[in-house]
Design an enzyme around this catalytic site. Structure first.
Site, PDB file in Angstrom:
ATOM      1  N   GLN A 131       0.980  -1.656   0.230  1.00 41.37           N
ATOM      2  CA  GLN A 131       0.037  -0.333   0.318  1.00 41.37           C
ATOM      3  C   GLN A 131       1.149   1.414  -0.092  1.00 41.37           C
ATOM      4  OE1 GLN A 131      -2.466   0.477   3.663  1.00 41.37           O
ATOM      5  NE2 GLN A 131      -3.563   1.746   2.076  1.00 41.37           N
ATOM      6  N   GLY A 132       0.924   2.155  -1.239  1.00 39.20           N
ATOM      7  CA  GLY A 132       1.725   2.783  -0.968  1.00 39.20           C
ATOM      8  C   GLY A 132       0.654   4.325  -0.562  1.00 39.20           C
ATOM      9  N   TYR A 133       0.329   4.897   0.291  1.00 40.01           N
ATOM     10  CA  TYR A 133      -0.365   5.706   1.138  1.00 40.01           C
ATOM     11  C   TYR A 133       0.547   7.314   1.126  1.00 40.01           C
ATOM     12  CZ  TYR A 133      -4.804   4.342   0.416  1.00 40.01           C
ATOM     13  OH  TYR A 133      -6.108   3.939  -0.206  1.00 40.01           O
ATOM     14  N   SER A 134       0.504   6.390   2.826  1.00 37.66           N
ATOM     15  CA  SER A 134       2.218   7.116   3.533  1.00 37.66           C
ATOM     16  C   SER A 134       3.627   8.248   3.186  1.00 37.66           C
ATOM     17  CB  SER A 134       2.511   6.750   5.462  1.00 37.66           C
ATOM     18  OG  SER A 134       1.346   6.403   5.867  1.00 37.66           O
ATOM     19  N   SER A 172       4.016  -1.125   4.078  1.00 32.55           N
ATOM     20  CA  SER A 172       4.182  -2.619   4.611  1.00 32.55           C
ATOM     21  C   SER A 172       4.355  -3.922   3.976  1.00 32.55           C
ATOM     22  CB  SER A 172       3.059  -3.384   5.420  1.00 32.55           C
ATOM     23  OG  SER A 172       2.538  -1.916   6.757  1.00 32.55           O
ATOM     24  N   GLU A 255     -10.847  -0.922   5.169  1.00 31.27           N
ATOM     25  CA  GLU A 255      -9.951  -1.846   5.994  1.00 31.27           C
ATOM     26  C   GLU A 255     -10.441  -2.130   7.380  1.00 31.27           C
ATOM     27  OE1 GLU A 255      -5.280   0.239   7.557  1.00 31.27           O
ATOM     28  OE2 GLU A 255      -6.937   0.813   7.206  1.00 31.27           O
ATOM     29  N   SER A 384      -4.001   7.194  13.354  1.00 30.18           N
ATOM     30  CA  SER A 384      -3.512   7.325  14.913  1.00 30.18           C
ATOM     31  C   SER A 384      -4.874   7.771  15.665  1.00 30.18           C
ATOM     32  CB  SER A 384      -2.532   8.541  14.637  1.00 30.18           C
ATOM     33  OG  SER A 384      -3.677   9.748  14.017  1.00 30.18           O
ATOM     34  N   GLU A 386      -5.133  10.863  17.551  1.00 31.52           N
ATOM     35  CA  GLU A 386      -5.870  11.513  16.878  1.00 31.52           C
ATOM     36  C   GLU A 386      -6.544  12.057  15.905  1.00 31.52           C
ATOM     37  OE1 GLU A 386      -2.704  10.315  17.895  1.00 31.52           O
ATOM     38  OE2 GLU A 386      -1.932  11.359  19.805  1.00 31.52           O
TER      39      GLU A 386
END
Length: 405
Positions: A131-134, A172, A255, A384, A386
């Site tokens: 997964q190429g998100y962050s 990951s 997810e 997260s 938050e």
């Protein structure tokens, strides 16, 4: 919410339980429990072979429609499968991102050609996905993505392809994957969630560099991924170019699905192990320790009940907070619970929990040390605490948005 199983569901539970009991033997027996969070490096090739055995017998992608190679199971039967899989302590899967995230996303948003190309090898566990998100400056704030892609003509034909440049992080299992679904900016000058596209990019090419990130638990399941002129075909954009935000958010909706209920079975096993250690070393006689363990048991039961209720609402079309309400509450609940379990595990271990079983790096951690260390990240990855609280405040309670600094 009626949790009474029908005769059909009870028969299905017995089918799953019997199949796992018959097959988790011989060469597969030693794989029990391997590959969990923080341990993705364990027996990877053997677990890959096990997952392909599952595929041969129709036990992958069980919730997918039959038209796409799945079993078309109901939500409750999917829960049954994941719970029985966890109770059998079967090895953790190697293609969670492909099976439970990208596959349903392609079914919902992909073209017929994309479904035909990618769904069969996902179901057969022949191609693995990351997964190429962050990004370094776009973790929880996904709309701040800076990785760019542009369409260019190939040198030998009149066809076009995407050229990707940028960096992703906390990716990951990228080092073990064949493909990556990448959110990137394809409209120059666009900002926030505008102008993003959802691309399918092969990882095994010269324009991709993958650097594993060593973790406290000794594994390296997370990676930095650098795209420098990486290429993918022009038709490997899911949804419309520039409209990738909707696809990316749709994927996140998958997810926290039924597989998380199997996760609570694993949590119960971890709690039982901590209780057993407390009994062995006498710390169970401490009323404070005993109270904390009892509280964890009650909380876990409540978390499971909440998750079942949320799934029942989704199945009945009644979850008005599907955009983040139930999923965010569940994420906050289990992540905080798991961190507290790790802390109690260390208190139960006492001074012995400060010592590893080896003197060389990587250290030989016991199960409770690894639980404590990895659970530090539970309230960060997958959204997260938050961010989950902001989602609940803004999207569910209708409170003013947080000021942007």
């Amino acid at each position: 919410m009626d949790l009474t199983e029908s005769a059909e569901d009870a028969a299905f539970r017995e089918e799953v339980r019997s199949w796992l009991g018959d097959h988790l033997v011989g060469e597969w027996r030693d794989l029990r429990g391997l590959g969990g969070p923080g341990r993705d490096h364990e027996a990877f090739e053997e677990r890959l072979a096990w997952n392909r055995l599952l595929a041969e017998h129709g036990w992958t992608c069980v919730g997918w429609p039959e038209a796409y190679g799945g079993r078309g199971l109901s939500l409750w039967q999917q829960v049954i499968f994941h719970e029985e899989y966890a109770r059998a302590d079967a090895p953790h899967g190697v293609n969670h991102l492909g099976e439970t995230l990208l596959g349903p996303t392609l079914i919902a948003f992909g073209t017929d050609a994309q479904k035909e190309r990618f769904l069969p090898p996902i179901r057969a566990v022949e191609e693995l996905w990351a997964q190429g998100y962050s990004e370094p400056n776009a973790g929880s704030d996904l709309a701040n993505v800076q990785t760019k892609a542009s369409l260019v003509s190939t040198s030998s034909t009149t066809e076009q392809e995407w050229v990707v440049d940028g960096q992703k992080v906390w990716t990951s299992n990228a080092h073990q994957s064949d493909w990556c679904f990448v959110v990137c900016r394809t409209e120059p000058g666009s900002t926030r969630h505008h102008g993003l596209s959802f691309l399918l990019v092969p990882l095994r090419q010269d324009g991709v560099e993958i650097r594993p990130i060593e973790q406290l638990t000794s594994g390296s399941e997370f990676n930095e991924v650098f795209f420098t002129g990486a290429r993918t075909a022009a038709d490997l954009v899911v949804g419309e170019a520039g409209q990738g935000w909707g696809v990316a958010m749709g994927l996140l909706g998958f997810e926290r699905g039924v597989s998380t209920l199997g996760q609570t079975v694993g949590f119960a096993r971890e709690l039982d192990d901590v209780v057993a250690r407390a009994k062995d070393n006498g710390s169970i006689d401490d009323p404070v320790v005993r109270d904390r363990l009892a509280q964890l048991k009650v909380e876990l039961s409540a978390i499971r009940s909440f998750a079942l209720r949320a799934l029942a609402l989704v199945e009945g079309g009644q979850d008005s907070a599907a955009g983040g309400g139930a999923g965010s509450i569940f994420k906050l609940a289990w992540a905080g619970w798991h961190r507290r379990l790790g802390e109690v595990a260390m208190d139960v271990a006492g001074a012995s929990g400060l010592l590893t079983r080896g003197t060389e790096v990587p250290y030989d951690l016991d199960e409770h040390q690894r639980l404590f260390l990895f659970s530090r990240s539970d309230t960060i990855y997958g959204g997260s605490d938050e961010v989950q609280k902001n989602i609940l405040a803004e999207r569910v309670l209708g409170l003013p948005r947080e000021p942007k600094g």
